[in-house]
Design an enzyme around this catalytic site. Structure first.
Site, PDB file in Angstrom:
ATOM      1  N   ARG A 261       0.835  -1.122   0.113  1.00  0.00           N
ATOM      2  CA  ARG A 261       0.034  -0.167  -0.115  1.00  0.00           C
ATOM      3  C   ARG A 261       0.897   1.184   0.036  1.00  0.00           C
ATOM      4  O   ARG A 261       1.792   1.277   0.700  1.00  0.00           O
ATOM      5  CB  ARG A 261      -1.033   0.039   1.105  1.00  0.00           C
ATOM      6  CG  ARG A 261      -1.847  -1.119   1.266  1.00  0.00           C
ATOM      7  CD  ARG A 261      -2.959  -1.044   2.306  1.00  0.00           C
ATOM      8  NE  ARG A 261      -3.651  -2.278   2.293  1.00  0.00           N
ATOM      9  CZ  ARG A 261      -4.602  -2.673   3.299  1.00  0.00           C
ATOM     10  NH1 ARG A 261      -4.823  -1.834   4.351  1.00  0.00           N
ATOM     11  NH2 ARG A 261      -5.313  -3.885   3.325  1.00  0.00           N
ATOM     12  N   GLU A 348      -6.813  -1.145  15.645  1.00  0.00           N
ATOM     13  CA  GLU A 348      -7.426  -2.050  14.670  1.00  0.00           C
ATOM     14  C   GLU A 348      -6.324  -3.102  14.340  1.00  0.00           C
ATOM     15  O   GLU A 348      -5.245  -2.861  13.919  1.00  0.00           O
ATOM     16  CB  GLU A 348      -7.748  -1.228  13.479  1.00  0.00           C
ATOM     17  CG  GLU A 348      -8.377  -2.115  12.157  1.00  0.00           C
ATOM     18  CD  GLU A 348      -8.139  -1.566  11.002  1.00  0.00           C
ATOM     19  OE1 GLU A 348      -8.236  -2.400  10.082  1.00  0.00           O
ATOM     20  OE2 GLU A 348      -7.950  -0.475  10.720  1.00  0.00           O
TER      21      GLU A 348
END
Length: 426
Positions: A261, A348
């Site tokens: 990413r 997360e």
């Protein structure tokens, strides 16, 4: 991808759902464009039918020696042959314009998704486990890790910022985590293990919603392929352009892959440690289901990820994301957030989303019940089970010892030859 017919049938509901996503109303614009396209299609079909009819009539007129009528019909056919290609081109342009508009619109939230602008409006569903109490000041993983093999400096020297070299004890722990996750999902939950391509073409990235809107978040190769940001892209596209038998559903896939990413929108965020990297490994789950079972599948998938955290003895909580914090393709998302004592906060570690038929429409993935002619779009779901690097962070911080070593969770010891503790040089 949205169905223009559904928008035509209930434009108010479509705009109301978009408003929950913070988007402007679009139904009127989309319907107007579609009406223009449909008018062109009607004119095109009428012209094609008339061309065929007139072409046949020419022969009949000549057989009757009616030369004037034959000449008039020939002129009409000639004019239609000039006009029809223009209508065909206009139809293609309008269809492409409509599809481009529809492709840029996010999925609509399900009714139970809480409204909100950002992560501050997410809804706590449940908390599992109690954070451990330390009799020393808990450190963050980037303070503990270097002595055990997290080499941030060499990683950055080789590849630049947001790359880490993992070696020695940490490399062993990293490998053990990924294999433990795969084994749990395959052996206990029936996911089929897959080794998928790490490079995909445009249509695959379009199918899961990464293209065209999020191209800047991806890495593109010189031969116009894309490095996958998650194995979701490859796994979900297994059913692209297929009609599946209903009895084959659900399909459940899992894969452990590197993910890439660009983090284009993450400047200045989590620049230290392993939390936000350009390259990381993740175990991904993907389910392909019938619409009637996708709700249960979403709970099942999230439970599978929770089970891995429970086996590792990591405190975590489940959050239901609000409309403003969900991903583009998601209709509902549960985030699992693990407790990090070094940061004194939850972070997360997994996102589990149901995309309803949004991705299936983009991929033309359908199923058919035996004995029926009509096909329906499948529902697709995806979830992290889990992000390996972030799980390593959680293990390091939650199992840290006062002497700088890290205890190995019992579930991982068989993968490390019975090793109970990671120590410097180990």
């Amino acid at each position: 991808m949205h169905d223009i017919r559904t928008i035509r049938e209930n434009p108010e509901a479509f705009d109301a759902a978009l408003a929950r996503r913070g988007a402007e109303p679009l139904a009127e614009t989309l319907i107007a464009l579609d009406e223009k396209r449909r008018a062109v299609i009607t004119e095109l079909q009428t012209g094609q039918a008339r061309r065929n009819e007139a072409s046949k009539a020419i022969g009949a007129a000549k057989a009757q020696r009616d030369e004037d009528k034959a000449q008039a019909l020939m002129a009409e056919v000639s004019e239609l042959k000039e006009r029809l290609p223009r209508l065909e081109a206009e139809d293609r342009e309008l269809t492409e314009a409509l599809n481009a508009r529809l492709a840029a619109i996010p999925n609509l939230p399900l009714a139970d998704v809480p409204d909100g602008a950002d992560e501050d409006d997410n809804q706590l569903v449940a908390t599992h486990g109690e954070p451990a109490a330390f009799d020393f000041d808990a450190k963050e993983h980037d303070a503990i890790g270097p002595a055990l093999g997290l080499d941030f400096e060499t990683g950055a020297a080789i590849a630049g910022a947001r790359f880490t070299l993992i070696r020695g004890a940490m490399a062993r722990l990293h490998r053990a985590l990924g294999q433990f996750m795969l084994d749990t999902l395959a052996d206990e939950h029936g996911y089929e293990q897959v080794v998928p391509p790490l490079l995909v073409r445009d249509d695959a990235a379009f199918g899961t919603g990464q293209l065209p809107k999020f191209a800047e978040d991806l890495f593109r190769t010189t031969d116009d392929r894309w490095l996958i940001p998650t194995a979701e892209v490859s796994l979900t596209n297994i059913v692209r352009d297929r009609i599946l038998p209903a009895e084959a559903l659900p399909l459940r896939f899992c894969a452990l892959t590197p993910c890439f990413r660009s983090e284009a929108g993450a400047a200045g965020r989590d620049t230290r440690g392993l939390i936000r990297q350009h390259q990381f490994e993740k175990v991904e789950m993907v389910s392909i289901t019938a619409p009637e079972t996708s709700e249960d599948e979403h709970e099942r998938m999230t439970g599978c990820a929770e089970g891995i955290l429970t086996k590792l003895g990591l405190p975590f909580r489940r959050m239901k994301l609000c409309t403003g914090d969900m991903g583009f393709s998601a209709a509902r998302t549960y985030d699992l957030e693990v407790w990090l004592p070094g940061q004194d906060r939850y972070r997360e570690i997994s996102s589990c989303s149901t995309c309803t038929d949004f991705q299936a429409r983009r991929m033309n993935a359908r199923f058919r019940t035996e004995g029926e002619k009509q096909t329906r779009f499948v529902h697709t779901l995806n979830g992290s089970g889990l992000a390996v690097g972030r799980t390593l962070v959680a293990v390091v911080e939650n199992y840290q010892q006062a002497d700088g070593s890290v205890a190995v969770p019992e579930a991982l010891r068989p993968y490390l030859g019975g090793l109970e503790r990671l120590t410097a040089g180990g």
